[in-house]
Design an enzyme around this catalytic site. Structure first.
Site, PDB file in Angstrom:
ATOM      1  N   CYS A   1       2.551 -28.326   7.651  1.00  0.00           N
ATOM      2  CA  CYS A   1       3.319 -29.746   7.977  1.00  0.00           C
ATOM      3  C   CYS A   1       4.409 -28.875   9.419  1.00  0.00           C
ATOM      4  CB  CYS A   1       5.136 -30.067   7.231  1.00  0.00           C
ATOM      5  SG  CYS A   1       3.577 -30.471   5.452  1.00  0.00           S
TER       6      CYS A   1
ATOM      7  N   GLY B   1      -0.076 -30.728  12.051  1.00  0.00           N
ATOM      8  CA  GLY B   1      -0.991 -31.211  10.754  1.00  0.00           C
ATOM      9  C   GLY B   1      -1.590 -32.443  11.254  1.00  0.00           C
TER      10      GLY B   1
ATOM     11  N   ASN C   1       8.614 -28.637   5.166  1.00  0.00           N
ATOM     12  CA  ASN C   1       7.335 -27.075   5.587  1.00  0.00           C
ATOM     13  C   ASN C   1       8.259 -25.868   4.720  1.00  0.00           C
ATOM     14  OD1 ASN C   1       7.665 -25.885   8.514  1.00  0.00           O
ATOM     15  ND2 ASN C   1       5.853 -26.591   7.640  1.00  0.00           N
ATOM     16  N   GLY C   2       6.505 -25.355   4.514  1.00  0.00           N
ATOM     17  CA  GLY C   2       6.927 -24.371   3.968  1.00  0.00           C
ATOM     18  C   GLY C   2       6.056 -24.196   2.445  1.00  0.00           C
TER      19      GLY C   2
ATOM     20  N   TYR D   1       0.933 -17.780  17.690  1.00  0.00           N
ATOM     21  CA  TYR D   1      -0.233 -18.582  17.134  1.00  0.00           C
ATOM     22  C   TYR D   1       0.565 -20.517  16.976  1.00  0.00           C
ATOM     23  CZ  TYR D   1      -4.350 -21.171  14.742  1.00  0.00           C
ATOM     24  OH  TYR D   1      -5.255 -22.420  14.734  1.00  0.00           O
TER      25      TYR D   1
END
Ligand code: SF4
Length: 476
Positions: free
Chosen positions: A17, A43, A117-118, A256
């Site tokens: 996210c 996302g 997020n996570g 990345y």
């Protein structure tokens, strides 16, 4: 409609996210839209924006890319000077509408919206405990657990969040918006990034600093591990909620996930990638075991590392692969032939550049190996005489439980095969990964999570750890 996760086609791993928040800035919804647009790479499955007009919170969300849910007309419906938004890639919880964020929590004590997020590694345990105590969940996402935890705690709102996060273990960077306040929180290992910047008389919060440019953000800084920020009309209050903290930023953010124009915890992503490429070239120079004509990077995330390799080695950097930017999301592709065509739709070899050349092919990571194999094949079909693959990260041997969709060792080629076997599988003439110590030396930091490379997780894994142990035992 079923969409295939990019992972299956590209062999790349995906992050879960991106979050974005705006406090006290005119047209907060538009700003959030632009911010989320800059975070869309984090996302593409769903997006949402909630705004506060200081009296009430309104939320609109939907599946797909940001542009599939939001246009001028929809944005105009979201009035207010505060907003919180989210772009989603689902790993914890499915892509049901209930899991799309921001998650709204409505109660007689006041409403709030959460964008997270996570992954919470003790989510299963927390959910069971809360359900046994009468909590009712709408969806299956970790973010709803955060909302429930905050709601059930006692005290003022800072105290409620502080007490709630002490129950959480894992990776989390989240933003909470009330009618007239905003909160930004990062886990005590700082596994996921979260930054803040000033805009006019207000503030913006973002998963990545690349989103600040488009909204004219300035004086930016990172939320610290274990820190809770309260943002209101008086400014920002910094509250350290965790006693024991350390910085273990996800190494894959640098390698990345993040955009090259983002800086995370003081390190620019493009610079880190270039340094990893330089390190790969230094290792090759010292070993003296490879001769090549050109350096080619796999677009887009490996181009910086390929530039670094070229600079250090003195070999020309060439555009040997081109990415088609208009492929979009890919549908379920049941046959091998269709998958093959899928990769060729996304990447093309530049025949005139690669024909007759010995190539150093720089990529960021190898997950299943299938994509690397197709890319090497693509270059050889276009006339490359040798393809030497250099990976700007260590071999991925363990799953990630912190918000990245590699949940099983079965999916990871380097968990099952040694370097020579992987080289053979991807039909490369040689293959080298950047070892963990060399990656840290290149990035000039040891403040990294490297669990997917060495199995040393910075948190307890609860039930997930038991499953991993069983999986490893079953492999024997
Ligand atoms: S395990 Fe790997 S992908 Fe997951 S947070 Fe750690 S470094 Fe990132």
């Amino acid at each position: 409609m079923l969409f295939e996760k990019d992972y299956f086609l590209t062999g790349k791993i995906n992050e879960e996210c991106g979050v974005f928040g705006v406090f006290n800035v005119k047209d907060a919804a538009s700003l959030t839209y632009f911010g989320l647009h800059a975070l869309q790479h984090r996302g593409q499955e769903a997006s949402g924006i909630a705004t506060s007009n200081k009296k009430e919170i309104k939320c609109i969300k939907g599946r797909g890319l940001l542009t599939e849910t939001f246009n001028n007309r929809v944005i105009k419906e979201l009035k207010g000077v505060h907003a919180v938004g989210h772009v989603r890639y689902s790993t914890a919880g499915g892509n049901e509408i209930e899991n799309i964020q921001p998650i709204m929590v409505r109660s007689h004590k006041g409403d709030f919206a959460v964008s997270h997020n996570g992954n919470i590694v003790n989510a299963k345990e927390l959910r069971e405990e809360m359900e046994n105590n009468g909590s009712i969940f709408q969806g299956t996402s970790d973010s709803e657990i955060i909302g429930h935890l905050i709601q059930r705690e006692q005290g003022d709102f800072v105290e409620k969040i502080r007490k709630a996060v002490l129950h959480l273990e894992g990776a989390f960077a989240f933003v909470v918006m009330r009618e007239n306040e905003m909160y930004a929180v990062r886990d005590h290992n700082g596994l996921r990034p979260l930054s803040v910047a000033k805009v006019d008389n207000g503030y913006v919060v973002s998963s990545e600093s690349c989103a600040f440019d488009i909204v004219n953000g300035r004086e930016e800084f990172d939320v610290l591990p274990g820190e809770l920020l309260k943002i209101d009309y008086n400014g920002i209050q910094h509250i350290q909620y965790a006693e024991k903290t350390q910085l273990k930023m996800c190494a894959m953010e640098y390698i990345y996930f993040s955009r090259p124009d983002s800086s995370i915890d003081g390190i620019n992503v493009h610079t880190a990638r270039k340094l990893s490429g330089r390190m790969l070239a230094k290792i090759d120079k010292e070993a003296g075991d490879v001769e090549a004509d050109i350096v080619v990077g796999v677009p887009d995330s490996s181009l910086s590392a390929a530039m670094g390799y070229a600079e250090e080695s003195g070999l020309p950097y060439e555009l040997g692969l081109i990415k088609n930017r208009y492929v979009g999301r890919t549908f379920i592709q049941p046959t091998q032939a269709q998958r093959e065509r899928g990769v060729r739709m996304k990447l093309s070899a530049v025949r005139d550049i690669v024909k007759g050349k010995r190539i150093i092919l720089v990529d960021d990571s190898i997950v299943r190996g299938t994509t690397s194999k197709r890319i090497v094949q693509l270059l050889k079909d276009a006339g490359a005489t040798e393809v030497h693959v250099r990976i700007g990260s260590p071999a991925i041997t363990h799953p990630c439980f912190y918000g990245v969709d590699t949940s099983s060792r079965k999916e990871l080629i380097s968990a099952r095969k040694n370097n020579e076997e992987v080289r053979d599988f991807i039909i490369a003439d040689s293959l080298k990964f950047l070892e963990v110590d060399k990656m840290m030396e290149a990035f000039e930091t040891e403040n990294l999570c490297v669990a997917c490379f060495n199995g040393v997780y910075p948190t307890d894994l609860f039930n997930l750890g038991v499953q991993l142990k069983e999986e490893i035992e079953n492999e024997r």
